[in-house]
Structure formats: C-alpha cells, structure tokens
Design an enzyme around this catalytic site. Structure first.
Site, short mmCIF file in Angstrom:
data_model
loop_
_atom_site.label_atom_id
_atom_site.label_comp_id
_atom_site.label_asym_id
_atom_site.label_seq_id
_atom_site.Cartn_x
_atom_site.Cartn_y
_atom_site.Cartn_z
N ASP A 90 0.82 -1.21 0.00
CA ASP A 90 0.00 0.00 0.00
C ASP A 90 0.86 1.25 0.00
O ASP A 90 2.05 1.22 0.34
CB ASP A 90 -0.96 0.00 1.19
CG ASP A 90 -0.24 -0.07 2.54
OD1 ASP A 90 0.82 -0.71 2.63
OD2 ASP A 90 -0.77 0.51 3.52
N GLU A 154 0.15 -1.36 5.72
CA GLU A 154 1.24 -0.83 6.55
C GLU A 154 1.07 0.66 6.80
O GLU A 154 1.45 1.17 7.86
CB GLU A 154 2.59 -1.10 5.89
CG GLU A 154 3.80 -0.85 6.78
CD GLU A 154 4.31 0.59 6.79
OE1 GLU A 154 5.12 0.92 7.68
OE2 GLU A 154 3.88 1.38 5.91
#
Length: 441
Positions: A90, A154
C-alpha cells in the site's frame, strides 16, 4: 542447486527491478485509512512474478481485497534461523495536481522512475522479486530459509496486513529469527563529500493519541469557566511546547559514536546537543531519536460560532524510545491535566536490534562491497514499520532497502512527499547489494 557466495546479479534482474517498480506503481494501492484500500491487484502481480520463478505464493486476506502474499525459499543450512524479507504494497494518498507527473504512471524519464511508492516502498518490493527470480534462473539457494512477505495496510493500522499475519498465520513464519525491510542502507550525503549508509537497528514506538476535553455547553455570549475548547487548547499547547529529555538507546549511542569517529570528534554523550551541532547535516540521522516526541496534528470542536461545545477532541502523533513508554505515559498524564482525558488511538511497541550481530555485519559487508567509499552506520527510525507487528513472533527487525543516491537527492523528504521518484541506477545498486546480502545472510 548450488549455493553461491558472491553477488553475481544477472543483467535480466537489473532490467526487471526497473520494470517491476514501474509496474507496481501503476497499480493504485492508495491507503486512505479506515479500510479504504485494495491491495489485491498488486498482491496478484507480485504472486504471479514469484510463481513464474517456481516459488509458490500464498495469498491471505483478513478483509476482502486487502491481500497479503507469503512465500518461502528453502536454504542450504537447516540449522540456521530463517530470515524474513518483507515489504508493504500500500501507499499513502497523492494529490495529482501537485505532481509533475501522474503519481500512478510509473513513468521512466531521464533514468528515473516516478510515482507514488517509488521509495515507499514498491522499489524494495521490486528488488525482492528481481533477486529471487534471478536466483531461480541461476540455480542459487541462500544459506538460510528466506520467507518473503508482501503486506497490506502498513500505511494505516496494519490490522489487515502484518498484524493479521502475525496473529493468525504465525506458522508461515516458523523459524524466522530476524527480518529486513524498508528504510535503511540508502545514501546520505553530508554536503562535504562524505557518504553514509545508515542501517536501521531500532524504531521508536508509536503512540497516536486521542485527547478529549469535556466542559459545560452554553451560549457563546455568556461567561463560561468550563469551556472544553479552552481546556483542550491549553493541554495541546503544553504538549506542543514540552521539551522531552534526552534518552539514548544502545542503537543511538552506537550511531553517535560511529558518526563522531568519522568526523574525528570526541564522543561526549554528556552533552548530546553540542555533539549534534558538531555533526552538521549528519545530525539528521539521529536528532529525531534522542528523545520521545509529541506533535499535535488534528483538532475537532464545535459546530456553530455562537455555541460553546460540551466536548472538544484533538489528536497527537506521539513516539517513544525503547524503554521509555512508561515515562511517555506519565508525562502525558501530567501535560493533559485533570480536565482532559487521553487514550491511545493506535499504539505499537518500540524496537531495538543489536548492531554487533552477524546479520548486521553481513549487511554492512554487502554495502561496503558495492559502495567502498561509504560509511555504514547504525541508526534508529523515528517512525515505524511492519517490523513492529512481526516482533510479536520474536523476529528482530532491521531496516535494509539499499539505494545508492546522487548528491542532492533528498530521499527522506520523498517519503509521503510530492514527486516521489527513484533513480534507475539506485535500483540496480539495491538489487546487487540485496542479492549479495541474502545469498549468505
């Protein structure tokens, strides 16, 4: 397959790391928080590259579309603890109007790959893929088992990513004793001709705080000694103005000592602020990690100018050093005072990794082989990574995502910044160094 000891990275791997970095950037995995993200297309991309090399990937989701990838490469030494090599899929949001290029174009221009994730951290994801595919072509096996993990989430809570993997799929990481991931072994230029390659051996803990002040609601024209906004503002001012005391962890002590040695400065840890002044630009590598910190970031109060609200809320980005969480909590109790309550909106542990370990020595040697002019030093990250969640499994985490960067390239400013980009030559260096380290780690 025979184990190979030295970095002999193939030309195809150098081409692939650039192609994969660009390809991953083109897959928009923006994490806006609150579950608003979909990493699955990037996870499928990474899994397909592994499968093409004969490496069997496992795709795992806690929430539909929030996909993680885990795979294991068997090493030649069954007695050696496994090594976790992980990167997140991400990225943070990017406002296209502020950029010179489309942030999700993955454009390659003038020897530079542009786009969101170029340094945080689709470049490292691409390096991992390029290295292990090169091993498959060459018949290379590493000394120890290598567990690869590409994670979701994350950039928010990690609940759908490394937290989910650590809590629900610990068996996939059986035998892992150490891990490597983002934010280490990049070139830091001091402006006077010296090049440093900081390897992360610690992280400050995450303490994102929610403050709530309560008072007496009323008309804005009336005297009110119990104004929630005033109470909150006073607490926020105290927190923002607070000067946290010096607290040196073993990693930061080692960083200061090694930096001082490079400059020929006496290491006086009794006056760290004076030492930092003498280090000049190199002080940036440690200045944010010699203390806890607390930065107010968000305020929420009221709904009409002539109405005093009964409550007001603020958020603070707090960080604490390893061994300093109790002090952090006690200080926040004092600074908020009796009229404001606080709680953790998100909390994760601080990490500490040894700088005298064989693994750290091998990371240092890998960098020095390809950048002999550089000075490898330890440092502590001011923020945090997925290593926090994986630490629940007893995995000691290091930051090691090597990049050789030209002078004037502000690597750290591009994390979450505008016009994020990475030079092609930096990716080539990264693949060579990562290959060299992982073969014998």
């Amino acid at each position: 397959m025979a184990e190979q000891q030295s970095g002999q990275t193939g030309a195809q791997a150098l081409d692939e790391v650039v192609r994969f970095t660009s390809g991953l950037i083109r897959i928009d995995t923006t994490n806006r928080g609150g579950g608003d993200c979909r990493e699955r297309p990037a996870a499928e991309y990474a899994a397909a590259r592994l499968a093409e090399a004969g490496i069997e990937p496992t795709l795992l989701e806690r929430t539909e579309g929030r996909t993680n990838v885990v795979a294991r490469i068997e090493g030649t030494d069954p007695s050696a603890g496994a090594l976790l090599v992980h990167g997140h899929l991400d990225v943070v949001p990017a406002e296209a109007a502020d950029w010179s290029v489309d942030p999700f174009s993955g454009e390659i221009r003038d020897g530079v790959v542009w786009g969101r994730g170029a340094v945080d951290m689709k470049n490292m994801d691409a390096m991992i893929l390029a290295v292990v595919r090169d091993w498959a072509r060459q018949g290379v096996r590493p000394r120890r088992d290598i567990v690869i993990a590409f994670t979701a989430d994350e950039e928010a809570s990690a609940e759908d990513g490394s937290g989910f993997l650590a809590d629900r799929h610990a068996a996939l990481f059986e035998g892992c004793t150490e891990g490597v991931s983002e934010s280490g072994a990049f070139t830091f230029h001091d402006g006077a001709g010296r090049q440093f390659y900081p390897i992360a051996a610690g992280e400050r803990g995450t303490g994102w705080l929610k403050l709530t002040a309560r008072g007496r609601a009323g008309h804005g024209s009336k005297v009110n000694g119990e104004n929630a906004v005033t109470r909150l503002a006073a607490a926020i001012t105290r927190i923002g103005d607070h000067e946290w005391p010096l607290r040196l962890t073993p990693t930061v002590r080692a960083a200061l000592s090694e930096l001082a040695a490079v400059y020929g400065i006496e290491t006086d840890l009794h006056d760290v602020d004076a030492l930092l002044d003498k280090l000049g630009p190199a002080a940036k590598l440690v200045e944010s990690t010699v203390r806890n910190s607390s930065n107010p970031t968000m305020l929420e109060a009221g709904y009409k100018v002539n109405v005093i609200p009964g409550a007001a809320v603020a958020y603070v980005d707090g960080r604490f050093l390893h061994g300093c969480e109790d002090e952090f909590r006690a200080t926040l109790d004092r600074l908020t005072g009796p009229d404001v309550d606080w709680e953790f909106a998100h909390r994760e542990v601080a990490l500490q990794a040894p700088v005298d370990s064989p693994t750290y020595a091998r990371m240092r040697a890998a960098v020095e082989e390809f950048a002999p002019e550089g000075h490898v030093v330890p440092y502590c990250m001011s923020g945090g990574t997925d290593a926090k969640q994986f630490s629940r499994l007893g995995i000691t985490g290091y930051g090691f995502a090597p990049l050789k960067l030209p002078e004037g390239f502000d690597y750290q400013a591009l994390f979450h910044g505008v016009d994020e980009r990475v030079p092609v030559e930096a990716l080539h260096f990264g693949v060579r160094v990562l290959d060299r380290f992982l073969r014998t780690a």
